[in-house]
Design an enzyme around this catalytic site. Structure first.
Site, PDB file in Angstrom:
ATOM      1  N   SER A  23      -0.176 -20.314  51.481  1.00  0.00           N
ATOM      2  CA  SER A  23      -1.355 -19.736  52.118  1.00  0.00           C
ATOM      3  C   SER A  23      -0.965 -18.916  53.337  1.00  0.00           C
ATOM      4  CB  SER A  23      -2.327 -20.839  52.523  1.00  0.00           C
ATOM      5  OG  SER A  23      -1.983 -21.310  53.802  1.00  0.00           O
ATOM      6  N   LYS A  24      -1.885 -18.062  53.734  1.00  0.00           N
ATOM      7  CA  LYS A  24      -1.665 -17.155  54.862  1.00  0.00           C
ATOM      8  C   LYS A  24      -1.494 -17.891  56.181  1.00  0.00           C
ATOM      9  CE  LYS A  24      -5.039 -14.066  54.160  1.00  0.00           C
ATOM     10  NZ  LYS A  24      -5.964 -12.984  54.319  1.00  0.00           N
ATOM     11  N   ARG A  25      -2.018 -19.125  56.242  1.00  0.00           N
ATOM     12  CA  ARG A  25      -1.971 -19.857  57.512  1.00  0.00           C
ATOM     13  C   ARG A  25      -0.537 -20.060  57.998  1.00  0.00           C
ATOM     14  NH1 ARG A  25      -3.422 -24.710  56.417  1.00  0.00           N
ATOM     15  NH2 ARG A  25      -3.847 -24.220  54.256  1.00  0.00           N
TER      16      ARG A  25
END
Ligand code: GLU
Length: 491
Positions: free
Chosen positions: A259-261
């Site tokens: 994920s982008k996190r």
């Protein structure tokens, strides 16, 4: 054996994700290894979310990676290119309609006039009473003629695929995961065409894979459950199924879906940060594939010769950004000075650095800094001390500048520079000068190094002076030393 034809089929609803890039890479490699064809098909039936910008971005990123496709949209004009055009699903709607009509005629699908409210109500009851959510449409057994009359009268309907009669296990001999068994009742009657005539993914995917003569479907594991519906559609049309291989997920270091996190996941972010396409391909390949000799650094050409599906791993692969950087640094080391300069130059320019224009200096500096960079944008921090306009005495230098021995260090350094006749010092000149300063000022250790550092870069910590000073004109070194000296005097 018939021709190997594979495809990458992105939906242009955002950026090219590294997971998507990896699927594209594996398809490309499989085609290359087997003298087959690699097709880029655009799955843009979700008209609300598909955009031209996204398509352009994906095409540009695939191009940047060097994964050339044989058919699909033209990388520059985005026009169709190849014998099975159109390659954009939004331009193939009449084809899907024709196939849907055939399935309807064969009695394997039906028009379903249920309203959304009826569907919701039925789902709620089913879940509460039988803990399953399949739709039981009252229209499943309607004769086609009757449904067509209703449609003529202005009623709207979806086309639903009939699953009830298919009571069996569907067996998928997956090329990567081995045999996967799907009981047919995993799915209920599913939609092929929505009431506005738009086809759903599972349907157009089958129609296109068949009509485009796709021999192997290598795609992300998240599509594994879709394969059951797709196998049912193939069967209803008596079409042969392609061979499927579902590639393991790309995971974050906590083994969740990437994920982008945790950092960048879009290919263009890596491109902008100055990663090399060779390194991206190399690293993406390592996410699930391994070199037969266990090598970690290799080029696309080598992979084209060595790729095989049986070296694909079925367990999830962790996207390790530190390793990607390392892989990049290895490819960076192998570049010619000229290629390296051309790679870093746009980053220096974007940062607004003012640096010498002469080519010899540029190539030499690139060579000097090569081993200090992992990605091209690292060059900005390395070159900043070389920009005359940015020279400033940092606050952290004050302590060093008040030491009693500092002034004599600076004066000796400046004097040696003033008496020097060439435009630049060499590394050896610097080492000699440093030694001279040491002897003449009778200082050593940090009393020697730190003031000299401040004299060159304005602060007591940074890249080794032996590396930096030969890249700064002697005239500029003198000017810097003078600035620092006058600062010392003002303290
Ligand atoms: N458009 C689908 C996606 O982007 C393609 C899936 C497939 O390869 O069948 O995930």
């Amino acid at each position: 054996m018939s021709e190997i034809r594979v495809r990458f089929a992105p939906s242009p609803t955002g950026y090219l994700h590294v997971g998507g890039a990896r699927s594209a890479l594996f398809n490309y490699l499989f085609a290359k290894k087997n003298n087959g064809k690699f097709i880029l098909r655009i799955e843009d039936t979700d008209q609300e979310r598909s955009t031209h910008e996204s398509l352009k971005m994906m095409v540009d990123d695939l191009n940047w990676l060097g994964l050339k496709w044989d058919e699909g949209v033209d990388p520059l004009t985005l026009k169709d290119m190849g014998p099975f055009a159109p390659y954009r699903q939004s331009e193939r709607l009449s084809i899907y309609k024709q196939v849907a009509d055939e399935i309807l005629k064969n009695g394997k699908a039906y028009y379903c006039f249920m309203t959304d409210e009826e569907i919701d109500r039925q789902r709620a009851i089913n879940q509460a009473e039988h803990s399953y959510a399949h739709i039981e449409s009252p229209y499943a057994e309607w004769p086609l003629e009757k449904a067509l009359t209703e449609l003529k009268n202005g009623k709207s309907a979806v086309v639903r695929f009939k699953t009830k009669a298919l009571k069996k296990d569907y067996i998928l001999p997956d090329l990567i995961r081995g045999e996967v068994r799907f009981p047919s009742d995993m799915v209920g009657d599913f939609v092929l065409l929505r009431s506005d005539g738009m086809p759903v993914y599972n349907f157009c995917c089958v129609v296109d894979d068949h009509l485009m003569k796709i021999s192997h479907v290598l795609r992300a594991e998240e599509h594994l459950p879709n394969t059951l519906r797709q196998m049912m559609i193939y069967e209803s049309m008596k079409w042969p199924t392609p061979q499927f291989g579902h590639i393991s997920l790309v995971l974050d270091d906590d083994r969740q879906k990437l994920s982008k996190r945790k950092g960048a996941v879009a290919c263009d972010v890596f491109k902008d940060e100055g990663y090399l396409p060779e390194a991206m391909n190399n690293y993406l390949a390592l996410l699930g594939w391994s070199h037969p000799e266990g090598k970690e650094i290799f080029e696309l050409k080598e992979m084209e010769q060595l790729f095989s599906i049986d070296r694909l791993n079925s367990s999830g692969a962790v996207f390790d950004r530190v390793k990607l950087k390392w892989v990049n640094s290895q490819h960076l080391r192998a570049l010619s000075s000229e290629d390296l300069w051309n790679l870093i130059q746009p980053h220096l320019q974007k940062a607004g650095l003012v640096l010498p224009q002469d080519q010899a200096w540029q190539l030499h500096s690139a060579d000097v800094f090569r081993s200090k960079m992992e990605i091209a944008s690292d060059a900005v921090a390395l070159y900043t001390p070389l920009d005359e306009t940015r020279f400033a005495i940092a606050g952290e230098s004050t302590e060093v500048l008040t030491w009693p021995t500092t002034k004599v260090v600076l004066q000796t350094w400046k004097k040696l520079l003033v008496d020097f006749i060439s435009e630049y010092l060499s590394e050896e000149d610097f080492v000699r000068f440093e030694n001279e300063v040491k002897i003449q000022s009778q200082t050593k250790g940090k009393n020697l190094f730190m003031p000299m550092r401040v004299a060159v870069i304005g602060k007591p910590h940074g890249t080794e002076l032996k590396i930096l000073t030969p890249l700064i004109p002697v005239k500029a070194l003198i000017a810097r030393a003078e600035k620092v000296l006058s600062h010392v005097e003002s303290l």
